[in-house]
Write a protein that holds these residues in place. Structure first.
Motif, short mmCIF file in Angstrom:
data_model
loop_
_atom_site.label_atom_id
_atom_site.label_comp_id
_atom_site.label_asym_id
_atom_site.label_seq_id
_atom_site.Cartn_x
_atom_site.Cartn_y
_atom_site.Cartn_z
N ASN A 1 1.12 -1.21 -0.09
CA ASN A 1 0.36 0.34 0.60
C ASN A 1 0.75 1.26 0.15
O ASN A 1 1.98 0.78 0.26
CB ASN A 1 -0.81 0.09 1.52
CG ASN A 1 -1.94 -0.98 1.00
OD1 ASN A 1 -2.43 -1.12 0.23
ND2 ASN A 1 -1.45 -2.47 1.91
N SER A 2 0.36 2.56 -0.68
CA SER A 2 0.92 4.05 -1.04
C SER A 2 0.18 4.64 0.49
O SER A 2 -1.04 4.55 1.14
CB SER A 2 0.45 4.22 -1.86
OG SER A 2 1.44 5.46 -2.04
N MET A 3 1.50 4.86 0.98
CA MET A 3 1.38 6.00 2.17
C MET A 3 0.33 7.33 1.68
O MET A 3 0.02 8.19 2.37
CB MET A 3 2.54 6.09 2.61
CG MET A 3 3.16 5.56 3.55
SD MET A 3 3.94 5.76 5.16
CE MET A 3 2.76 6.52 5.88
N LYS A 4 0.64 7.59 0.30
CA LYS A 4 0.09 8.64 -0.16
C LYS A 4 -1.37 8.94 -0.05
O LYS A 4 -2.27 8.94 -0.28
CB LYS A 4 -0.02 8.77 -1.24
CG LYS A 4 1.81 9.50 -1.73
CD LYS A 4 2.07 10.19 -2.89
CE LYS A 4 3.70 10.64 -2.90
NZ LYS A 4 3.95 9.91 -4.43
N GLY A 5 -2.19 6.90 -0.31
CA GLY A 5 -3.43 6.74 0.01
C GLY A 5 -3.86 6.81 -1.51
O GLY A 5 -3.48 6.00 -2.10
N GLY A 6 -4.98 6.49 -0.98
CA GLY A 6 -5.50 5.57 -2.84
C GLY A 6 -5.87 4.73 -2.54
O GLY A 6 -6.35 3.79 -1.74
N ARG A 7 -5.60 3.39 -3.54
CA ARG A 7 -5.82 1.78 -4.14
C ARG A 7 -5.38 0.85 -2.20
O ARG A 7 -3.55 1.54 -2.38
CB ARG A 7 -5.89 1.87 -4.96
CG ARG A 7 -6.18 2.05 -6.56
CD ARG A 7 -6.46 1.34 -7.32
NE ARG A 7 -7.78 0.76 -6.82
CZ ARG A 7 -8.43 0.21 -7.77
NH1 ARG A 7 -8.19 0.31 -9.54
NH2 ARG A 7 -9.47 -1.06 -7.81
N PHE A 8 -6.00 0.50 -1.44
CA PHE A 8 -5.82 -0.73 -0.49
C PHE A 8 -5.74 -1.86 -1.10
O PHE A 8 -6.96 -2.53 -1.57
CB PHE A 8 -5.58 -0.05 0.82
CG PHE A 8 -7.43 -0.05 0.84
CD1 PHE A 8 -8.66 1.44 0.77
CD2 PHE A 8 -7.74 -0.99 1.32
CE1 PHE A 8 -9.43 0.89 0.83
CE2 PHE A 8 -9.42 -1.13 2.15
CZ PHE A 8 -9.94 0.02 1.18
N SER A 9 -4.93 -3.11 0.03
CA SER A 9 -5.12 -3.89 -0.35
C SER A 9 -5.16 -5.07 1.33
O SER A 9 -4.20 -4.41 1.43
CB SER A 9 -4.19 -4.83 -1.02
OG SER A 9 -3.83 -6.01 -0.74
N LEU A 10 -6.49 -5.12 2.61
CA LEU A 10 -6.03 -5.17 3.22
C LEU A 10 -5.34 -7.19 3.26
O LEU A 10 -4.62 -6.60 4.57
CB LEU A 10 -7.27 -5.94 3.80
CG LEU A 10 -8.57 -4.75 4.52
CD1 LEU A 10 -9.51 -5.26 4.24
CD2 LEU A 10 -7.73 -4.16 5.32
N ALA A 11 -5.19 -7.39 2.10
CA ALA A 11 -4.39 -9.01 2.12
C ALA A 11 -2.82 -8.64 2.76
O ALA A 11 -2.42 -9.53 3.15
CB ALA A 11 -4.82 -9.41 1.26
#
Lengths: 336, 351, 349
Positions: free
Chosen positions: B276-286
């Motif tokens: 995941n990127s700290m800038k935000g946006g798409r995320f992946s819980l897995a």
């Protein structure tokens, strides 16, 4: 822009210096006897039950003496905060300073300021030293236990627990926070005693950082490594009770019986250890003495009222050892 | 072939690869890491330890994923965990009866105690969210304040004591087993599943990703960005609370000082290692969960090898840098350099 | 420019309002302390703020610049600890002469900065992660040198550490003087050099800066290197302050540094910040701590709560006064559409 900053800064300084008093007091008369005394206490932090008990005991002791007021400062385990706190105490013109130094060195500058301000400094629980090795010139006394001795009797208590057995017996040592003087000293004491015999051997030694959860985590891993290597662990010697209590949970979860399959000895004498000893799940605990409150009041009164300094610089406090035998009886008296 | 390519491009690839490498390393160099036995009706071994020890971190990583998806950070999770543990312990009580060695009952009904702990934690998250989304305080500072105050509040709840608990049913969460595996793992999976469904099956997840990617366009699209952020922090608080209750249950004590100490850094690390990127946006819980397992496996491996604790930091740093470099290297660009001339870099601004 | 804003205030005040609010609130807090506690209102208390926070001041300069450029530096405390440890080790155990030892340490700090700069600029790392890795490496390296506490026994250093500049009946230390000098120097750099302007421009809007032809990568790289260098300088002041070295020094310092920058008016989204503001950020935090100590009866936990509460108060008041200005900044700097007045890319207010 920067001009404005400087103007502001300069104005601020100017205002302060106009209104403020100076610091040009020289040493006053020899007797500093007063009706009421204000004492500044710089404590390490609140990182363990024992530490909190120490702070509580100090505050309660001073509260019981109407002639004394205690200013309490918690440094959150940072030396930088303690140095700043002492400077504040000097600024607040306290009558005496009590310091429990988080580390042993680096106090030269601030101790010399304290000396200039003519307030006696008492070291409690942990000791310190100066570059010139002349800490006694800057402080009135050190009130505290001998951690080397504590380590020695703890080690002896564990060895005694195996008196009836044949060697070699493998044990685990859980150390305190890396670099803390108490951990270093207790370790020295432990190795002094262990070096003199070779029945009981320290097979694994790691730091548990004086916390319960790390004690547990490290013990878990050690138990697994030991199992993989075919080593049988019979004892645990921890620099503090709460690490040992955490580790004993790991022991229980591994299907072993703490206190029986693996004998456990810790230091501090916290309530949890007593409860475990009463159940037979803990072998012995070396007490880490308290009583700093009344002791410091006594000594400060001597110094300020009568200009009398304690004979020995090191006011030694005794370590008592508690084992399963006397734990149950002592349990109701343990406040913390 | 296309399907494989698509799979390889997923965020989680790197963290899975890193974890596999670590496990491979252990196969050869760490005796006993993979040994599993049956003890007292449950599995026993280092792998189980990694799962058990990593559970609190996994909870926090789930919560942190939501916060980071909005482009913020939450460094108060460790302190919130301590508060939750303290509340639970205070309500259950450290009653000790010397005969049984266990407490007969807890001061308040167990569900109530745990509920109170979780509620407190969620309120902390709500507070953070309020500061960040409505008052516009920067996330780092807002959560910093709770991080400092949080431990103080936790100590206030326990009156400075470490409360040792003896109430057996409470320990089930942290130390109990079901069908041979630790109970906490089932809870992690359940919570992760709920979080996943929440983010994928409701519009919240979509809006959240959108707010993180481009806040103003999301606002112009009519979505209340503030609510999204506020909910993210609330979730983070709740997760930290669950983690705190788990920690207290596992150690059988509430230690306001040390519970959850420095977990926030590991949580953020886990989320980032998960792709995941700290800038935000798409995320992946897995990805975050795998990242958390990676961090925990690393720690356990180091303890097992008897390496001094301070080295853990350096090893973690090296792993982070390596994984990061691999993650951010643009392979397509690298390949393109061999295939055709390098396009002008005039518009290449620091990735 | 004035016509775009609804308020009528002199340009100077408008541009630097967050900073001025910080100064104002600092004076208010100091005044509060003076009213509540005896012996608080004195020049020496103020000087103590400088003495006790000298290393934080220097390090915070670097952190401010990193924040302005839109990043963050989490390695500050650890690098200070490591440089301090290395310096102490070289002076006391290896008995090296002072100047070469200091030179080496400055290089070490800069190397850390360069590592961060390289990771962030050329490898696309997020600043949080890159500097976190740096923090771990520095902290671990500290313990690798030694796990014990070592102390400085060089008599010249001890003399320097104890030395007091006396004036108006008070004194400050050499470390504090060094900090003040650094602040003045870097405020000048920020205002008057191309590099300073570039930092604000890049932090404000990287794409625009790039399109304007500014050396974006070089600026970012240099900023992180500078932060590492300043951490090394801060470690000099730190060594003078504690005259010893241990692995746990400087724990959490990076948060104090960033908090100081933010209190002084910087925005973590970048492009905004003032070094002089950071000075007041540090002073304010120091004042809060001093007030807690003077109060003297709070238990450990109440002290933590009180500290956080006072900080909260400060932030809230600051935000209340500055709210309108901030609203337009909360939306990320991605939009090129939003009108951004030219003066603001200079990062003032």
């Amino acid at each position: 822009m920067k001009k404005a900053c400087f103007i502001l800064l300069g104005l601020a300084l100017l205002c302060q210096s106009v209104f403020a008093g100076g610091e040009s007091e020289q040493t006053g008369p020899v007797s500093r006897k007063k009706d009421k005394y204000v004492v500044g206490f710089s404590q390490v932090g609140s990182e363990s039950e024992w530490r909190i008990a120490m702070s509580t005991e100090m505050q309660e002791a001073y509260a019981a003496h109407p002639r004394f007021t205690l200013i309490f400062s918690d440094a959150q385990q940072k030396q930088e905060n303690q140095i700043a706190a002492i400077r504040n105490f000097i600024q607040q013109k306290v009558d005496a300073i009590v310091l429990c130094p988080v580390v042993a060195t680096g106090w030269d500058a601030v101790l010399s300021e304290a000396k200039d301000s003519n307030s006696p400094v008492l070291l409690v629980n942990r000791t310190a030293n100066t570059v010139g090795n002349d800490i006694e010139k800057y402080t009135a006394c050190f009130i505290g236990p001998d951690n080397i001795y504590a380590g020695e009797i703890a080690a002896q208590a564990l060895i005694d627990a195996f008196a009836k057995e044949q060697g070699p017996i493998n044990i685990v040592e859980l150390q305190g926070t890396v670099g803390a003087s108490s951990a270093v000293d207790r370790g020295t004491g432990i190795h002094n005693v262990f070096g003199k015999q070779n029945k009981v051997i320290i097979k694994y030694s790691q730091t548990g950082d004086y916390t319960r959860s790390l004690g547990k985590q490290v013990m878990e891993s050690i138990l697994k490594s030991a199992q993989a290597e075919g080593v049988k662990i019979r004892g645990l010697l921890a620099h503090s009770d709460n690490m040992a209590l955490g580790a004993s949970q790991a022991i229980a979860e591994a299907g072993l019986k703490p206190g029986v399959d693996i004998k456990i000895v810790g230091v501090d004498g916290v309530r949890g250890a007593f409860e475990a000893m009463a159940e037979g799940k803990y072998t012995a605990s070396v007490e880490n003495p308290l009583g700093f409150g009344n002791k410091t009041i006594e000594i400060i009164t001597d110094i300020l009222d009568n200009n009398k300094y304690p004979g020995e610089w090191w006011v030694k406090l005794k370590n008592d050892v508690y084992t399963e035998a006397n734990a149950k009886a002592a349990l109701p008296n343990r406040k913390y | 072939m296309d399907k494989i390519k698509a799979l390889l491009r997923r965020k989680e690839v790197l963290s899975i690869a890193a974890l596999s490498l670590l496990l491979l390393f252990n196969v050869f160099f760490t005796p006993g890491f993979f040994s599993l036995e049956l003890k007292e009706g449950h599995f026993y071994g280092s792998l189980i330890d990694v799962l058990k020890r990593g559970a609190p971190l996994m909870f926090m990583a789930i919560g942190m994923t939501f916060v980071i998806a909005t482009g913020s950070t939450d460094i108060s999770v460790g302190s919130v965990a301590a508060i939750a543990g303290a509340v639970a312990a205070q309500m259950i009580g450290g009653d000790f009866s010397a005969t049984a060695g266990t407490a007969a009952s807890s001061l308040t009904p167990l569900p109530l105690a745990i509920g109170a702990a979780l509620l407190t934690a969620t309120l902390c998250g709500v507070w953070n969210g309020f500061l960040v989304s409505y008052l516009g305080v920067q996330a780092l500072i807002a959560t910093l304040m709770l991080q400092v105050a949080g431990r103080g509040i936790a100590q206030l709840v326990t009156r400075g004591n470490v409360i040792t608990m003896y109430y057996k049913p409470f320990f089930e969460f942290g130390t109990g087993y079901f069908l041979g595996l630790p109970i906490c793992i089932y809870v992690v999976l359940a919570v992760a599943l709920i979080a996943y469904l929440f983010s994928k099956k409701t519009s919240y997840g979509l809006f959240l990703e959108s707010s993180g990617s481009n806040r103003s366009s999301t606002r112009y699209a009519g979505i209340k960005v503030q609510t999204m952020i506020w909910i993210a922090f609330a979730i983070s608080g709740l997760m930290a609370g669950i983690a705190g209750v788990l920690i207290a249950s596992e150690v059988k004590a509430a230690d306001a000082n040390n519970a959850g100490l420095n977990y926030e850094l590991d949580a953020i690390l886990a989320v980032v290692l998960g792709g995941n990127s700290m800038k935000g946006g798409r995320f992946s819980l897995a990805g975050s969960l795998i990242g958390a397992l990676l961090v925990q496996a690393l720690t356990t491996t180091i303890y097992m090898k008897g390496v001094p604790a301070q080295t853990i930091l350096v090893v973690k740093a090296v792993v982070v840098i390596l994984v990061g470099i691999i993650q951010t290297t643009n392979y397509r660009k690298l390949l393109a350099r061999f295939v055709k001339k390098q396009p002008s870099e005039a518009f290449e601004v620091g990735k | 420019m004035k016509s775009l804003q609804k308020r009528r205030m002199p340009a100077f005040v408008y541009r630097n309002i967050t900073f001025l609010v910080a100064v104002f609130l600092f004076i208010v807090f100091f005044g509060l302390g003076s009213a509540l506690f005896t012996n608080f209102f004195s020049l020496q208390v103020f000087c103590n703020l400088l003495i006790d926070n000298s290393y934080l001041l220097i390090a915070a300069i670097g952190s401010t610049m990193v924040v302005i450029i839109g990043g963050i530096d989490l390695s500050v405390g650890a690098v200070i600890a490591f440089c301090n440890m290395a310096l102490t080790y070289m002076l006391s155990i290896m008995k090296m002469p002072i100047i070469p030892a200091i030179m080496i340490v400055l290089c070490i700090g800069s190397l850390f900065g360069m590592l961060h700069g390289w990771l962030v600029t050329f490898k696309g790392f997020q600043p949080f992660i890159a500097t976190l890795a740096g923090q771990f490496i520095a902290r671990g390296a500290c313990y690798l040198i030694t796990v014990d506490t070592i102390f400085v026994d060089n008599p010249l250093i001890v003399k320097i550490a104890i030395f007091k500049f006396r004036f108006f009946g008070s004194f400050i230390s050499i470390g504090a003087a060094l900090a003040l000098v650094m602040i003045i120097v870097f405020q000048i750099v920020a205002d008057n050099t191309q590099f300073g302007r570039n930092v604000y421009a890049v932090g404000g809007n990287e794409q625009s800066a790039n399109l304007m032809g500014l050396p974006v990568r070089r600026t970012k790289f240099l900023t992180y290197t500078l932060s590492g260098f300043l951490s090394a300088v801060a470690s000099l002041a730190f060594m003078l302050y504690v005259l010893s070295a241990t692995g746990t020094h400087g724990d959490g310092l990076h948060l104090d540094a960033v908090a100081s920058a933010v209190i002084g008016g910087a925005l973590t989204s970048g492009g905004v910040g003032l070094i002089a503001g950071t000075l007041f950020g540090v002073l304010t935090q120091g004042t809060i701590r001093t007030m807690i100590t003077f109060q003297g009866t709070l238990s450990s936990w109440w002290a933590k709560i009180a500290t956080a509460f006072l900080l909260l108060l400060f932030i809230l008041i600051q935000r209340a006064i500055v709210t309108n200005r901030e609203r337009s900044r909360v939306a990320k700097k991605v939009e090129v559409i939003d009108p951004v007045p030219a003066a603001e890319t200079q990062g003032v207010g």
